[in-house]
Design a protein around this motif. Structure first.
Motif, short mmCIF file in Angstrom:
data_model
loop_
_atom_site.label_atom_id
_atom_site.label_comp_id
_atom_site.label_asym_id
_atom_site.label_seq_id
_atom_site.Cartn_x
_atom_site.Cartn_y
_atom_site.Cartn_z
N SER A 67 4.05 -3.89 4.20
CA SER A 67 3.29 -3.97 2.96
C SER A 67 3.37 -2.66 2.18
O SER A 67 3.45 -2.66 0.95
N GLU A 68 3.35 -1.54 2.92
CA GLU A 68 3.47 -0.24 2.27
C GLU A 68 4.84 -0.08 1.59
O GLU A 68 4.97 0.53 0.53
N GLN A 70 6.53 -2.57 0.37
CA GLN A 70 6.41 -3.39 -0.83
C GLN A 70 5.61 -2.64 -1.90
O GLN A 70 5.96 -2.67 -3.09
N LEU A 71 4.55 -1.96 -1.44
CA LEU A 71 3.73 -1.17 -2.36
C LEU A 71 4.55 -0.07 -3.02
O LEU A 71 4.46 0.17 -4.22
N LYS A 74 6.62 -1.45 -5.71
CA LYS A 74 5.85 -1.76 -6.91
C LYS A 74 5.52 -0.48 -7.69
O LYS A 74 5.56 -0.46 -8.93
N GLU A 155 -1.52 -5.44 -8.41
CA GLU A 155 -0.96 -5.85 -7.12
C GLU A 155 -0.89 -4.66 -6.15
O GLU A 155 -1.20 -4.80 -4.96
N ALA A 156 -0.49 -3.51 -6.68
CA ALA A 156 -0.43 -2.32 -5.83
C ALA A 156 -1.81 -1.92 -5.33
O ALA A 156 -1.99 -1.56 -4.17
N GLU A 158 -4.36 -3.90 -4.88
CA GLU A 158 -4.80 -4.88 -3.88
C GLU A 158 -4.11 -4.64 -2.54
O GLU A 158 -4.75 -4.72 -1.48
N LEU A 159 -2.83 -4.33 -2.57
CA LEU A 159 -2.10 -4.06 -1.33
C LEU A 159 -2.68 -2.85 -0.62
O LEU A 159 -2.94 -2.87 0.59
N ARG A 160 -2.89 -1.77 -1.37
CA ARG A 160 -3.38 -0.54 -0.75
C ARG A 160 -4.79 -0.74 -0.18
O ARG A 160 -5.09 -0.32 0.93
N ASN A 163 -4.64 -2.96 3.01
CA ASN A 163 -4.10 -2.24 4.16
C ASN A 163 -5.13 -1.31 4.77
O ASN A 163 -5.34 -1.29 5.99
#
Length: 353
Positions: A67-68, A70-71, A74, A155-156, A158-160, A163
């Motif tokens: 995920s990181e 992917q982050l 982004k 989106e970034a 939300e990902l961070r 996590n």
């Protein structure tokens, strides 16, 4: 835009507190173990839960790593969009400034409105129209890029946040499970001490009585388990693997209630050197060195009546030993005949009620 992607520490702290509270509630719902067998089982269950939670955390961290990545992609795309926006805004700004300084070649719109527009004025007007059209297109493209940038930023973010919060929750749960496990092991050690297991003042022997270390003891070659990985029996001078000792102490207490005396032990864990000595001293009555269950800390040789097949003590052992994970192996009934030899089966012990 990128600088705004910050997760509040209060959010993470709240997640940790909530996860810890949930774990504490689950722990409090359990009854504290009341006897040695229950303590052993609770210690093993706590160890299993801790192991599973740790594996879940490692798996989650692997997911987080992806995920990181992917982050990062982004954020890189977001930075590229901002760079493009800066580039696009520059010519639009320059065109607007040019029109302001030199509107329609200095004559403004007056010649066009009065009908006195010449070819140069018309060309200037055409150029102005072109500039306006290009500017309008640039504005539209800029707006689209802004929308895309905002979507990427969301989106970034939300990902961070996901996590960080997920890892905080798992870490809090693991910490609670570890505290529970430590508490049970300490209670178990204290119970063993009360029953006569000798623990030295600095607690070195206590480490060997931690049932969570039993699997670690199993990683050593037969007959080469370090003494520090073994747990002493109530019978002085003898020791076994932690789980086998705990089960044997419970069996010993039941035997003592029935016969008014402790079980008599002649042998327990046997080092490789000791296995060799017994093998050459008693050929045919000892396993090949390196193959004996004594070398795994999972077997005892008994006396005090148990060594006589058909005796009251032997029959009692046949009837009751499996309740504590101990059994008399089938080969010991005949080949060779060893009524004194008893073994502990960790799988059998794990099934105890």
């Amino acid at each position: 835009m990128v600088a705004s992607l910050v997760v509040s520490s209060a959010q993470v702290g709240a997640a940790e507190a909530e996860a810890s509270a949930q774990s504490d509630r689950r722990v409090q719902e359990r009854q504290d173990p009341g006897n040695l067998t229950e303590l052993r089982k609770e210690a093993e269950r706590s160890a299993k839960e801790l192991e599973e939670a740790t594996k879940a955390l490692e798996k989650r961290r692997s997911t987080i790593a992806a995920s990181e990545k992917q982050l990062k992609g982004k954020l890189t795309a977001l930075q590229e969009l901002e760079r493009r926006l800066v580039v696009m805004r520059q010519p639009v700004s320059q065109m607007a400034e040019l029109l302001y300084v030199q509107p329609l070649n200095g004559g403004g719109v007056l010649p066009f409105l009065t009908g006195g527009a010449d070819q140069r004025t018309l060309r200037a007007l055409s150029d102005a129209n072109q500039i306006v059209a290009v500017r309008q297109q640039a504005v539209q493209q800029t707006s689209a890029l802004y929308a895309q940038a905002e979507q990427l930023a969301s989106e970034a973010q939300e990902l961070r946040a996901g996590n960080l919060l997920a890892e905080a929750q798992l870490a809090a749960e693991i910490d609670t499970l570890r505290q529970r496990s430590d508490k049970i092991v300490k209670s178990l050690t204290a119970a063993l001490v009360k029953l006569g297991i000798k623990i030295d003042k600095v607690g070195r022997a206590a480490l060997g009585c931690d049932p969570l270390r039993a699997a670690t003891a199993g990683e050593y070659p037969n007959g080469l388990i370090p003494r520090g990985m073994l747990c002493p029996l109530q019978q002085k001078g003898f020791s076994l693997r932690a789980d086998a000792t705990i089960a044997f102490v419970s069996l010993n207490e039941a035997f003592k209630q029935r016969f008014g005396k402790q079980m008599c032990v002649t042998d327990a864990y046997r080092s490789l050197a000791e296995q060799q000595a017994v093998y050459y001293r008693r050929p045919g009555f000892a396993a090949v060195p390196g193959r004996s269950n004594h070398g795994l800390g999972l077997a005892v040789d008994l006396c005090g009546g148990v060594e006589r097949s058909g005796s009251v003590e032997f029959v009692w052992m046949e009837k009751n030993s499996k309740k504590y994970g101990w059994f008399h192996p089938s080969w010991a009934y005949s080949s060779p005949f060893e009524p004194w030899h008893w073994e502990y089966d960790p799988q059998l012990g794990s099934l105890l009620d």
